[in-house]
Motif scaffolding. Sequence first.
Motif, PDB file in Angstrom:
ATOM      1  N   THR A   1       7.926  11.389 -13.292  1.00 14.15           N
ATOM      2  CA  THR A   1       7.893  10.550 -14.492  1.00 14.15           C
ATOM      3  C   THR A   1       7.503   9.098 -14.243  1.00 14.15           C
ATOM      4  O   THR A   1       7.302   8.342 -15.190  1.00 14.15           O
ATOM      5  CB  THR A   1       9.274  10.545 -15.162  1.00 14.15           C
ATOM      6  OG1 THR A   1      10.231  10.028 -14.209  1.00 14.15           O
ATOM      7  CG2 THR A   1       9.683  11.935 -15.621  1.00 14.15           C
ATOM      8  N   ASN A   2       7.451   8.695 -12.958  1.00 10.81           N
ATOM      9  CA  ASN A   2       7.135   7.302 -12.653  1.00 10.81           C
ATOM     10  C   ASN A   2       6.632   7.198 -11.224  1.00 10.81           C
ATOM     11  O   ASN A   2       6.849   8.103 -10.411  1.00 10.81           O
ATOM     12  CB  ASN A   2       8.335   6.387 -12.910  1.00 10.81           C
ATOM     13  CG  ASN A   2       9.553   6.692 -12.054  1.00 10.81           C
ATOM     14  OD1 ASN A   2       9.936   5.887 -11.214  1.00 10.81           O
ATOM     15  ND2 ASN A   2      10.195   7.851 -12.229  1.00 10.81           N
ATOM     16  N   ALA A   3       5.946   6.111 -10.939  1.00 11.58           N
ATOM     17  CA  ALA A   3       5.406   5.887  -9.602  1.00 11.58           C
ATOM     18  C   ALA A   3       5.264   4.397  -9.382  1.00 11.58           C
ATOM     19  O   ALA A   3       5.284   3.609 -10.336  1.00 11.58           O
ATOM     20  CB  ALA A   3       4.058   6.578  -9.437  1.00 11.58           C
TER      21      ALA A   3
ATOM     22  N   LYS B   1       0.777  -1.234   0.000  1.00  9.51           N
ATOM     23  CA  LYS B   1       0.000   0.000   0.000  1.00  9.51           C
ATOM     24  C   LYS B   1       0.809   1.285   0.000  1.00  9.51           C
ATOM     25  O   LYS B   1       0.238   2.368  -0.040  1.00  9.51           O
ATOM     26  CB  LYS B   1      -0.933   0.017   1.200  1.00  9.51           C
ATOM     27  CG  LYS B   1      -0.215   0.164   2.536  1.00  9.51           C
ATOM     28  CD  LYS B   1      -1.218   0.195   3.679  1.00  9.51           C
ATOM     29  CE  LYS B   1      -0.519   0.378   5.018  1.00  9.51           C
ATOM     30  NZ  LYS B   1      -1.499   0.407   6.107  1.00  9.51           N
ATOM     31  N   TYR B   2       2.122   1.230   0.019  1.00 13.34           N
ATOM     32  CA  TYR B   2       2.920   2.448   0.096  1.00 13.34           C
ATOM     33  C   TYR B   2       3.225   2.976  -1.301  1.00 13.34           C
ATOM     34  O   TYR B   2       3.779   2.272  -2.135  1.00 13.34           O
ATOM     35  CB  TYR B   2       4.208   2.199   0.877  1.00 13.34           C
ATOM     36  CG  TYR B   2       3.903   1.869   2.323  1.00 13.34           C
ATOM     37  CD1 TYR B   2       3.685   2.882   3.238  1.00 13.34           C
ATOM     38  CD2 TYR B   2       3.794   0.555   2.740  1.00 13.34           C
ATOM     39  CE1 TYR B   2       3.370   2.588   4.559  1.00 13.34           C
ATOM     40  CE2 TYR B   2       3.477   0.246   4.055  1.00 13.34           C
ATOM     41  CZ  TYR B   2       3.263   1.273   4.955  1.00 13.34           C
ATOM     42  OH  TYR B   2       2.942   0.968   6.253  1.00 13.34           O
ATOM     43  N   VAL B   3       2.853   4.236  -1.542  1.00 11.88           N
ATOM     44  CA  VAL B   3       2.979   4.852  -2.862  1.00 11.88           C
ATOM     45  C   VAL B   3       4.151   5.827  -2.858  1.00 11.88           C
ATOM     46  O   VAL B   3       4.308   6.626  -1.928  1.00 11.88           O
ATOM     47  CB  VAL B   3       1.675   5.589  -3.246  1.00 11.88           C
ATOM     48  CG1 VAL B   3       1.797   6.220  -4.621  1.00 11.88           C
ATOM     49  CG2 VAL B   3       0.478   4.643  -3.179  1.00 11.88           C
ATOM     50  N   ALA B   4       4.962   5.745  -3.916  1.00 18.98           N
ATOM     51  CA  ALA B   4       6.099   6.654  -4.082  1.00 18.98           C
ATOM     52  C   ALA B   4       6.158   7.103  -5.532  1.00 18.98           C
ATOM     53  O   ALA B   4       5.559   6.483  -6.413  1.00 18.98           O
ATOM     54  CB  ALA B   4       7.404   5.956  -3.696  1.00 18.98           C
ATOM     55  N   TRP B   5       6.900   8.190  -5.771  1.00 25.11           N
ATOM     56  CA  TRP B   5       7.074   8.677  -7.139  1.00 25.11           C
ATOM     57  C   TRP B   5       8.535   8.956  -7.415  1.00 25.11           C
ATOM     58  O   TRP B   5       9.353   9.027  -6.507  1.00 25.11           O
ATOM     59  CB  TRP B   5       6.201   9.879  -7.419  1.00 25.11           C
ATOM     60  CG  TRP B   5       6.409  11.119  -6.564  1.00 25.11           C
ATOM     61  CD1 TRP B   5       7.468  11.405  -5.719  1.00 25.11           C
ATOM     62  CD2 TRP B   5       5.534  12.234  -6.466  1.00 25.11           C
ATOM     63  NE1 TRP B   5       7.295  12.614  -5.123  1.00 25.11           N
ATOM     64  CE2 TRP B   5       6.120  13.160  -5.558  1.00 25.11           C
ATOM     65  CE3 TRP B   5       4.345  12.575  -7.054  1.00 25.11           C
ATOM     66  CZ2 TRP B   5       5.533  14.379  -5.243  1.00 25.11           C
ATOM     67  CZ3 TRP B   5       3.768  13.793  -6.722  1.00 25.11           C
ATOM     68  CH2 TRP B   5       4.345  14.672  -5.837  1.00 25.11           C
ATOM     69  N   GLY B   6       8.858   9.069  -8.711  1.00 26.04           N
ATOM     70  CA  GLY B   6      10.237   9.296  -9.099  1.00 26.04           C
ATOM     71  C   GLY B   6      10.360  10.323 -10.205  1.00 26.04           C
ATOM     72  O   GLY B   6       9.378  10.670 -10.870  1.00 26.04           O
ATOM     73  N   THR B   7      11.599  10.782 -10.405  1.00 28.32           N
ATOM     74  CA  THR B   7      11.874  11.847 -11.365  1.00 28.32           C
ATOM     75  C   THR B   7      12.775  11.410 -12.518  1.00 28.32           C
ATOM     76  O   THR B   7      13.026  12.181 -13.423  1.00 28.32           O
ATOM     77  CB  THR B   7      12.535  13.040 -10.663  1.00 28.32           C
ATOM     78  OG1 THR B   7      13.760  12.593 -10.047  1.00 28.32           O
ATOM     79  CG2 THR B   7      11.625  13.634  -9.607  1.00 28.32           C
ATOM     80  N   GLY B   8      13.270  10.201 -12.505  1.00 23.35           N
ATOM     81  CA  GLY B   8      14.194   9.746 -13.534  1.00 23.35           C
ATOM     82  C   GLY B   8      13.486   9.258 -14.787  1.00 23.35           C
ATOM     83  O   GLY B   8      12.277   9.054 -14.805  1.00 23.35           O
ATOM     84  N   ALA B   9      14.280   9.065 -15.832  1.00 24.27           N
ATOM     85  CA  ALA B   9      13.742   8.618 -17.120  1.00 24.27           C
ATOM     86  C   ALA B   9      13.881   7.110 -17.265  1.00 24.27           C
ATOM     87  O   ALA B   9      14.785   6.506 -16.695  1.00 24.27           O
ATOM     88  CB  ALA B   9      14.471   9.311 -18.260  1.00 24.27           C
ATOM     89  N   GLY B  10      12.990   6.517 -18.038  1.00 30.29           N
ATOM     90  CA  GLY B  10      13.066   5.102 -18.334  1.00 30.29           C
ATOM     91  C   GLY B  10      11.695   4.518 -18.589  1.00 30.29           C
ATOM     92  O   GLY B  10      10.677   5.186 -18.424  1.00 30.29           O
ATOM     93  N   THR B  11      11.706   3.265 -19.003  1.00 29.80           N
ATOM     94  CA  THR B  11      10.463   2.521 -19.229  1.00 29.80           C
ATOM     95  C   THR B  11      10.380   1.417 -18.189  1.00 29.80           C
ATOM     96  O   THR B  11      11.321   0.639 -18.029  1.00 29.80           O
ATOM     97  CB  THR B  11      10.446   1.918 -20.651  1.00 29.80           C
ATOM     98  OG1 THR B  11      10.556   2.976 -21.605  1.00 29.80           O
ATOM     99  CG2 THR B  11       9.167   1.139 -20.901  1.00 29.80           C
ATOM    100  N   ALA B  12       9.266   1.358 -17.472  1.00 32.07           N
ATOM    101  CA  ALA B  12       9.086   0.345 -16.439  1.00 32.07           C
ATOM    102  C   ALA B  12       9.232  -1.049 -17.037  1.00 32.07           C
ATOM    103  O   ALA B  12       8.708  -1.335 -18.115  1.00 32.07           O
ATOM    104  CB  ALA B  12       7.711   0.498 -15.787  1.00 32.07           C
TER     105      ALA B  12
END
Length: 120
Positions: free
Chosen positions: A81-83, A26-37
């Motif tokens: 850019t990602n989460a 249940k813990y949600v985080a986000w990120g700023t880097g580039a890439g494809t999951a």
Amino acid sequence: MATVLTTVGKQWIVDKLDESVQTTGKYVAWGTGAGTAAIGDTTLFTEASESRVAGTESQPSADTYRVVGTLTCAGSGKTITNAGTFTASSAGTLVVKGDFTGVVLNVGDSIQFTVDLQVT
């Protein structure tokens, strides 16, 4: 853009089924880097400095686990850019990860993420 159930997330689900772990995703985080999951990912692309939030869990249908969490930009503006969802407020297992076109945020701006994990 991609949203994936990670390999370590799949392993965590199996551990939940045999009750060898007591955590939730249940813990949600986000990120700023580039890439494809990708399914082999174990971290976000440059996880941002804001603390992970404990999302609200629900089961909107018999085959779907949902986590909804809102993160708010603090300190300085950034482009998200990602989460993903994790099994702990720090470290932990990355269960679901998604990437997307960058969302530019100013301090105080927020994004609400809804992550559905559907078993089909």
